[in-house]
Design a protein around this motif. Structure first.
Motif, PDB file in Angstrom:
ATOM      1  N   MET A 178       0.822  -1.219   0.000  1.00 16.75           N
ATOM      2  CA  MET A 178       0.000   0.000   0.000  1.00 16.75           C
ATOM      3  C   MET A 178       0.852   1.263   0.000  1.00 16.75           C
ATOM      4  SD  MET A 178      -3.061  -0.749   2.649  1.00 16.75           S
ATOM      5  CE  MET A 178      -4.286  -2.006   2.360  1.00 16.75           C
ATOM      6  N   ILE A 179       1.991   1.235   0.671  1.00 12.39           N
ATOM      7  CA  ILE A 179       2.813   2.439   0.754  1.00 12.39           C
ATOM      8  C   ILE A 179       3.960   2.415  -0.245  1.00 12.39           C
ATOM      9  CG2 ILE A 179       2.191   2.993   3.124  1.00 12.39           C
ATOM     10  CD1 ILE A 179       4.758   1.687   4.068  1.00 12.39           C
ATOM     11  N   SER A 180       3.891   1.485  -1.199  1.00 12.19           N
ATOM     12  CA  SER A 180       4.948   1.400  -2.208  1.00 12.19           C
ATOM     13  C   SER A 180       4.457   1.927  -3.550  1.00 12.19           C
ATOM     14  CB  SER A 180       5.414  -0.051  -2.371  1.00 12.19           C
ATOM     15  OG  SER A 180       4.473  -0.790  -3.133  1.00 12.19           O
ATOM     16  N   ASP A 181       5.400   2.130  -4.453  1.00  9.36           N
ATOM     17  CA  ASP A 181       5.052   2.566  -5.801  1.00  9.36           C
ATOM     18  C   ASP A 181       4.397   1.448  -6.608  1.00  9.36           C
ATOM     19  OD1 ASP A 181       6.032   5.101  -5.343  1.00  9.36           O
ATOM     20  OD2 ASP A 181       8.043   4.596  -6.042  1.00  9.36           O
ATOM     21  N   ALA A 182       4.512   0.210  -6.156  1.00  9.53           N
ATOM     22  CA  ALA A 182       3.922  -0.923  -6.868  1.00  9.53           C
ATOM     23  C   ALA A 182       2.412  -1.008  -6.673  1.00  9.53           C
ATOM     24  CB  ALA A 182       4.574  -2.226  -6.406  1.00  9.53           C
TER      25      ALA A 182
END
Length: 147
Positions: free
Chosen positions: A20-24
């Motif tokens: 959720m907090i990643s660019d993915a």
């Protein structure tokens, strides 16, 4: 619930929050929503995921460990309930944890960055999102005086 499924739910919740907090996230969100909804109320699951993500980003992602733990706890409980109701979810979660994505989302991709072409005299940043940064760099050796 057996210990293996509880461990799977815990690992799944931690991975989900990390994504959720990643660019993915934009690449995997729809597949994860479909996986968790199991064909029912996909839009509601997607909204719930978006709410959690927005809250995490507003709390500055992984810096507020208590808040991250609370969001993980919510998703852990939800995953435990889903695993009890839908045992087939276990295989999809294992696939997600092993970095092979969800059946609907396809595999998660790794990104490798390299810097070539000479000496770098200052910071080199490669990122998907950067905000609020200011750099005050020293003059490289041998650079003409700008004054």
């Amino acid at each position: 619930m057996e210990a293996e499924l509880m461990t799977l739910a815990s690992s799944g919740a931690a991975t989900l929050v990390g994504l959720m907090i990643s660019d993915a996230w934009t690449e995997v969100k729809d597949g994860i929503a479909r996986m968790l909804a199991r064909g029912k109320a996909i839009e509601q699951v997607a909204r719930d995921l978006d709410v959690s993500r927005t809250e995490l980003l507003q709390a500055d992602g992984s810096k507020d460990e208590q808040f991250v733990a609370a969001v993980e706890g919510v998703w852990r409980a939800r995953l435990q309930d889903l695993l009890q109701a839908e045992p087939a979810l276990a295989e999809d979660l294992r696939r997600l944890l092993m970095g092979r994505g969800t059946p609907e989302a396809g595999p998660l991709r790794e990104v490798h960055n390299m810097i070539t072409g000479g000496v770098q005299y200052g910071p080199v940043i490669q990122a998907g999102r950067i905000s609020g940064l200011a750099f005050h760099l020293p003059k490289p050796p041998g650079a003409p005086d700008g004054g």
